[in-house]
Enzyme design. Structure first.
Site, PDB file in Angstrom:
ATOM      1  N   HIS A 193       0.819  -1.218   0.000  1.00 38.35           N
ATOM      2  CA  HIS A 193       0.000   0.000   0.000  1.00 38.35           C
ATOM      3  C   HIS A 193       0.852   1.268   0.000  1.00 38.35           C
ATOM      4  CE1 HIS A 193      -3.813   2.283   1.021  1.00 38.35           C
ATOM      5  NE2 HIS A 193      -4.161   1.475   0.056  1.00 38.35           N
ATOM      6  N   HIS A 228      -2.177   1.805  12.847  1.00 39.81           N
ATOM      7  CA  HIS A 228      -1.729   1.180  11.584  1.00 39.81           C
ATOM      8  C   HIS A 228      -2.174  -0.282  11.591  1.00 39.81           C
ATOM      9  CE1 HIS A 228       0.553   0.423   8.033  1.00 39.81           C
ATOM     10  NE2 HIS A 228       1.786   0.438   8.508  1.00 39.81           N
ATOM     11  N   LYS A 261     -11.028   6.679  19.295  1.00 37.23           N
ATOM     12  CA  LYS A 261     -10.876   6.346  17.873  1.00 37.23           C
ATOM     13  C   LYS A 261     -11.561   4.994  17.666  1.00 37.23           C
ATOM     14  CE  LYS A 261      -7.556   9.347  16.417  1.00 37.23           C
ATOM     15  NZ  LYS A 261      -8.001  10.692  16.049  1.00 37.23           N
ATOM     16  N   MET A 263     -11.620   1.844  15.882  1.00 38.16           N
ATOM     17  CA  MET A 263     -10.643   1.095  15.091  1.00 38.16           C
ATOM     18  C   MET A 263     -11.283   0.458  13.856  1.00 38.16           C
ATOM     19  SD  MET A 263      -7.776   1.417  16.563  1.00 38.16           S
ATOM     20  CE  MET A 263      -7.858   2.987  17.414  1.00 38.16           C
ATOM     21  N   GLY A 264     -10.525   0.513  12.737  1.00 35.42           N
ATOM     22  CA  GLY A 264     -11.051  -0.036  11.494  1.00 35.42           C
ATOM     23  C   GLY A 264     -11.734   0.992  10.629  1.00 35.42           C
ATOM     24  N   HIS A 267      -8.774   6.769   7.301  1.00 30.39           N
ATOM     25  CA  HIS A 267      -7.527   6.491   6.577  1.00 30.39           C
ATOM     26  C   HIS A 267      -6.859   7.813   6.245  1.00 30.39           C
ATOM     27  CE1 HIS A 267      -4.759   4.764   3.642  1.00 30.39           C
ATOM     28  NE2 HIS A 267      -5.037   3.600   4.185  1.00 30.39           N
ATOM     29  N   ARG A 276      -9.974  -1.301  -0.949  1.00 27.89           N
ATOM     30  CA  ARG A 276      -9.865  -2.754  -0.729  1.00 27.89           C
ATOM     31  C   ARG A 276     -11.065  -3.329   0.026  1.00 27.89           C
ATOM     32  NH1 ARG A 276      -4.312  -1.660   2.318  1.00 27.89           N
ATOM     33  NH2 ARG A 276      -5.737  -0.060   3.108  1.00 27.89           N
ATOM     34  N   ASP A 318      -8.908  -2.979   7.635  1.00 31.89           N
ATOM     35  CA  ASP A 318      -8.846  -3.708   8.903  1.00 31.89           C
ATOM     36  C   ASP A 318     -10.233  -4.035   9.444  1.00 31.89           C
ATOM     37  OD1 ASP A 318      -6.042  -1.667   9.646  1.00 31.89           O
ATOM     38  OD2 ASP A 318      -6.034  -3.771   9.050  1.00 31.89           O
ATOM     39  N   ARG A 343       2.366  -8.401   4.177  1.00 31.34           N
ATOM     40  CA  ARG A 343       3.072  -7.160   3.816  1.00 31.34           C
ATOM     41  C   ARG A 343       4.570  -7.359   3.632  1.00 31.34           C
ATOM     42  NH1 ARG A 343       1.092  -1.916   4.151  1.00 31.34           N
ATOM     43  NH2 ARG A 343      -0.773  -2.948   3.409  1.00 31.34           N
ATOM     44  N   ARG A 362      16.446  11.911   5.371  1.00 24.44           N
ATOM     45  CA  ARG A 362      16.764  12.706   6.573  1.00 24.44           C
ATOM     46  C   ARG A 362      16.072  14.064   6.426  1.00 24.44           C
ATOM     47  NH1 ARG A 362      17.595  16.694   9.980  1.00 24.44           N
ATOM     48  NH2 ARG A 362      19.324  16.439  11.439  1.00 24.44           N
TER      49      ARG A 362
HETATM   50  C1  SDX Z   1      -3.862   0.974   7.968  1.00 20.35           C
HETATM   51  O1  SDX Z   1      -1.379   4.299   5.332  1.00 20.35           O
HETATM   52  C2  SDX Z   1      -1.847   3.173   4.963  1.00 20.35           C
HETATM   53  O2  SDX Z   1      -1.986   2.887   3.797  1.00 20.35           O
HETATM   54  C3  SDX Z   1      -2.178   2.202   6.076  1.00 20.35           C
HETATM   55  C4  SDX Z   1      -2.880   0.931   5.650  1.00 20.35           C
HETATM   56  C5  SDX Z   1      -1.973   0.019   4.851  1.00 20.35           C
HETATM   57  O3  SDX Z   1      -2.473  -0.805   4.084  1.00 20.35           O
HETATM   58  O4  SDX Z   1      -0.731   0.060   5.094  1.00 20.35           O
HETATM   59  O5  SDX Z   1      -4.014   1.252   4.869  1.00 20.35           O
HETATM   60  C6  SDX Z   1      -3.326   0.118   6.865  1.00 20.35           C
HETATM   61  O6  SDX Z   1      -3.119   1.335   8.828  1.00 20.35           O
HETATM   62  C7  SDX Z   1      -5.290   1.422   7.929  1.00 20.35           C
HETATM   63  C8  SDX Z   1      -5.675   2.372   9.130  1.00 20.35           C
HETATM   64  C9  SDX Z   1      -5.910   1.517  10.371  1.00 20.35           C
HETATM   65  N1  SDX Z   1      -6.064   2.358  11.555  1.00 20.35           N
HETATM   66  C10 SDX Z   1      -7.253   2.460  12.191  1.00 20.35           C
HETATM   67  O7  SDX Z   1      -8.291   1.906  11.836  1.00 20.35           O
HETATM   68  C11 SDX Z   1      -7.200   3.300  13.460  1.00 20.35           C
HETATM   69  C12 SDX Z   1      -8.391   4.271  13.512  1.00 20.35           C
HETATM   70  N2  SDX Z   1      -8.201   5.276  12.489  1.00 20.35           N
HETATM   71  C13 SDX Z   1      -7.738   6.589  12.895  1.00 20.35           C
HETATM   72  O8  SDX Z   1      -6.796   6.539  13.935  1.00 20.35           O
HETATM   73  C14 SDX Z   1      -7.360   7.470  11.696  1.00 20.35           C
HETATM   74  O9  SDX Z   1      -8.393   7.381  10.791  1.00 20.35           O
HETATM   75  C15 SDX Z   1      -6.028   7.252  10.989  1.00 20.35           C
HETATM   76  C16 SDX Z   1      -4.883   7.280  11.923  1.00 20.35           C
HETATM   77  C17 SDX Z   1      -6.045   5.953  10.251  1.00 20.35           C
HETATM   78  C18 SDX Z   1      -5.856   8.377   9.966  1.00 20.35           C
HETATM   79  O10 SDX Z   1      -5.989   9.532  10.658  1.00 20.35           O
HETATM   80  P1  SDX Z   1      -5.368  10.923  10.129  1.00 20.35           P
HETATM   81  O11 SDX Z   1      -5.286  10.952   8.648  1.00 20.35           O
HETATM   82  O12 SDX Z   1      -4.116  11.198  10.886  1.00 20.35           O
HETATM   83  O13 SDX Z   1      -6.493  11.901  10.523  1.00 20.35           O
HETATM   84  P2  SDX Z   1      -6.841  12.322  11.999  1.00 20.35           P
HETATM   85  O14 SDX Z   1      -6.499  11.230  12.968  1.00 20.35           O
HETATM   86  O15 SDX Z   1      -6.252  13.655  12.241  1.00 20.35           O
HETATM   87  O16 SDX Z   1      -8.430  12.377  11.922  1.00 20.35           O
HETATM   88  C19 SDX Z   1      -9.071  13.521  11.360  1.00 20.35           C
HETATM   89  C20 SDX Z   1     -10.345  13.707  12.188  1.00 20.35           C
HETATM   90  C21 SDX Z   1     -10.032  13.808  13.678  1.00 20.35           C
HETATM   91  O17 SDX Z   1     -11.064  14.551  14.269  1.00 20.35           O
HETATM   92  P3  SDX Z   1     -10.667  16.006  14.900  1.00 20.35           P
HETATM   93  O18 SDX Z   1      -9.603  15.727  15.935  1.00 20.35           O
HETATM   94  O19 SDX Z   1     -10.149  16.821  13.716  1.00 20.35           O
HETATM   95  O20 SDX Z   1     -11.983  16.497  15.472  1.00 20.35           O
HETATM   96  O21 SDX Z   1     -11.174  12.535  12.049  1.00 20.35           O
HETATM   97  C22 SDX Z   1     -11.290  11.883  13.317  1.00 20.35           C
HETATM   98  C23 SDX Z   1     -10.147  12.399  14.182  1.00 20.35           C
HETATM   99  O22 SDX Z   1     -10.524  12.332  15.553  1.00 20.35           O
HETATM  100  N3  SDX Z   1     -11.129  10.450  13.094  1.00 20.35           N
HETATM  101  C24 SDX Z   1     -11.705   9.529  13.839  1.00 20.35           C
HETATM  102  C25 SDX Z   1     -11.288   8.300  13.280  1.00 20.35           C
HETATM  103  N4  SDX Z   1     -10.483   8.534  12.240  1.00 20.35           N
HETATM  104  C26 SDX Z   1     -10.377   9.878  12.128  1.00 20.35           C
HETATM  105  N5  SDX Z   1     -12.514   9.608  14.932  1.00 20.35           N
HETATM  106  C27 SDX Z   1     -12.909   8.418  15.461  1.00 20.35           C
HETATM  107  N6  SDX Z   1     -12.560   7.209  14.961  1.00 20.35           N
HETATM  108  C28 SDX Z   1     -11.752   7.122  13.892  1.00 20.35           C
HETATM  109  N7  SDX Z   1     -11.390   5.913  13.428  1.00 20.35           N
END
Ligand code: SDX
Length: 385
Positions: A193, A228, A261, A263-264, A267, A276, A318, A343, A362
């Site tokens: 990815h 992640h 947060k 989970m799942g 992105h 996917r 996920d 992966r 760097r």
């Molecule tokens: C993978 O990069 C890749 O390609 C990864 C991956 C791969 O194949 O390698 O696709 C695999 O890691 C998928 C992601 C799995 N992680 C999760 O499911 C964990 C839950 N998701 C979040 O933590 C979040 O969505 C991230 C970390 C994945 C992405 O977050 P960003 O881009 O850093 O954005 P952010 O966290 O700043 O969120 C923006 C807003 C925030 O609200 P505010 O603080 O601005 O009010 O959206 C909210 C976040 O709180 N938000 C969520 C959320 N995801 C975003 N709120 C609740 N639950 C969530 N899951």
């Protein structure tokens, strides 16, 4: 330097080219060396996709046979690696087990290389190392689950392809074709990815001319995190916490009130859904029917529709893979190690690509600490003036 110059989390920053895969949030698509991942998941073995990621082309029949032969030759869990795993606490987190096992393999395979300038190895050596890790990870992951259950190692079978053998070594039973197909699809979807956190970690380590095993060990550490790869394990923890579909609304009310947060979901790159997910959800639906578990589908769909309607944040890979692996019989703690086993193909393809056109990675930082100051009573000696 102003705050807007800082790209925290490198969000939206393009740092290099890659020919390995293209993640396109505008069209919600993912290409592995130009092929849509949905087409690969529907038509190819994981072995063929591994060849595609490493070599840039799908294999001929002869090339696939050669890769399968090589993979079979290296499936056995090395006694020295089994001893390292057995030396860990039985309740060590499986991602720590896998990380330690890969590190031990690296120490063994590079023993005798005393000059750090020789650590990086040749492209040919690193392709061989990639194939060996690809072949050995199923035994490492399968043994880890069996050890936690107090069961013995199951030896690999040469009459089974990669996905069927992985299931055989995990459960010690003749694998069911429906499960083999769903598992094979999940490995292809998880394979690659672009510059996700763990792959970029591997490229940073590779950019110093360190060895492939160090890069993979670092990538495993990055993947463990629940933001992640660890999210697929965390998805099962929250679905178990919710229990059944009737509890979704009160659970979500409380979770969002606590700013948890979910989970799942969400992105960094895809903002209107993970390309996917439809393919993995279809595999989950097949398993739900196969095991007659409509309750799993009801909980999955109720939480998804409730969360998406409230936050406009969509599931990532996920989310469907967690319940799918659970129905296949894998322990929740085994889920992210499964992600490692998939992966390893993407990570090593990127390691090879980084080595082929390297520049030390760097970035810069903007200092916001105290202004320059001096130690009281310090008097520089003549030589320093
Ligand atoms: C993978 O990069 C890749 O390609 C990864 C991956 C791969 O194949 O390698 O696709 C695999 O890691 C998928 C992601 C799995 N992680 C999760 O499911 C964990 C839950 N998701 C979040 O933590 C979040 O969505 C991230 C970390 C994945 C992405 O977050 P960003 O881009 O850093 O954005 P952010 O966290 O700043 O969120 C923006 C807003 C925030 O609200 P505010 O603080 O601005 O009010 O959206 C909210 C976040 O709180 N938000 C969520 C959320 N995801 C975003 N709120 C609740 N639950 C969530 N899951």
């Amino acid at each position: 330097m102003t705050d807007t110059d800082i790209k925290k989390g490198l969000a939206g920053v393009v740092v290099d080219y890659t020919a390995v895969s293209k993640v396109n949030p505008e069209t919600n698509s993912l290409l592995y060396r130009g092929y849509p991942v949905q087409e690969l998941a529907a038509t190819q073995s994981f072995e063929a996709v591994a060849h595609l990621l490493w070599h840039g082309e799908l294999p001929s029949d002869a090339q696939l046979a050669e890769l399968r032969e090589s993979e079979r030759q290296h499936r056995a869990l090395l006694p020295s690696v089994k001893a390292v795993i057995d030396g860990l606490p039985v309740d060590a987190h499986p991602m720590d087990e896998v990380r330690t096992a890969v590190s031990a393999i690296g120490a063994e395979e590079t023993a005798g290389i005393s000059n750090v300038l020789d650590a990086v190895g040749s492209p040919e050596e690193n392709l061989e190392r990639s194939i060996r890790l690809f072949a050995q990870l199923p035994a490492i992951v399968a043994y880890g689950q069996r050890r936690r259950r107090g069961l013995d190692l199951v030896e690999a079978r040469d009459d089974l392809d990669y996905a069927a053998n992985f299931l055989w070594q995990t459960f010690g039973e003749e694998p069911d074709e429906v499960v083999v197909d769903a598992f094979n699809r999940s490995m292809i979807l998880y394979a690659e990815h672009s510059f996700n956190a763990s792959t970029f970690t591997a490229r940073v380590i590779t950019s110093t001319l360190s060895d492939l095993y160090s890069a993979v060990t670092g990538a495993i550490g990055a993947l463990k995190g629940p933001l992640h790869g660890g999210a697929n394990e965390a998805v099962l923890h929250i679905l178990t916490e919710i229990g059944d579909a009737s509890n979704v609304v009160p659970w979500l009310d409380a979770a969002l009130a606590e700013k948890r947060k979910i989970m799942g979901f969400g992105h960094r790159v895809y903002k209107k859904g993970d390309s996917r997910v439809p393919t993995m959800k279809a595999a989950l639906d097949t398993l739900v029917a196969h095991y007659d578990r409509p309750d799993v589908a009801e909980l999955y769909e109720t939480l998804e529709s409730e969360f998406v309607s409230r936050k406009g944040i969509y599931p990532n890979l996920d989310y469907p893979s967690g319940p799918a692996y659970s129905l296949m019989g894998f322990d929740t703690l085994t889920f992210t190690p499964l992600f490692v086993a998939a992966r390893i193909t993407g990570w090593t393809a990127h390691i090879l690509e980084q080595q082929a056109s390297n520049a030390l990675i760097r970035p810069l930082s903007a200092y916001n600490g105290p202004d320059e100051r001096h130690v009281e009573g310090y008097v520089p000696d003549e030589a320093e003036l």
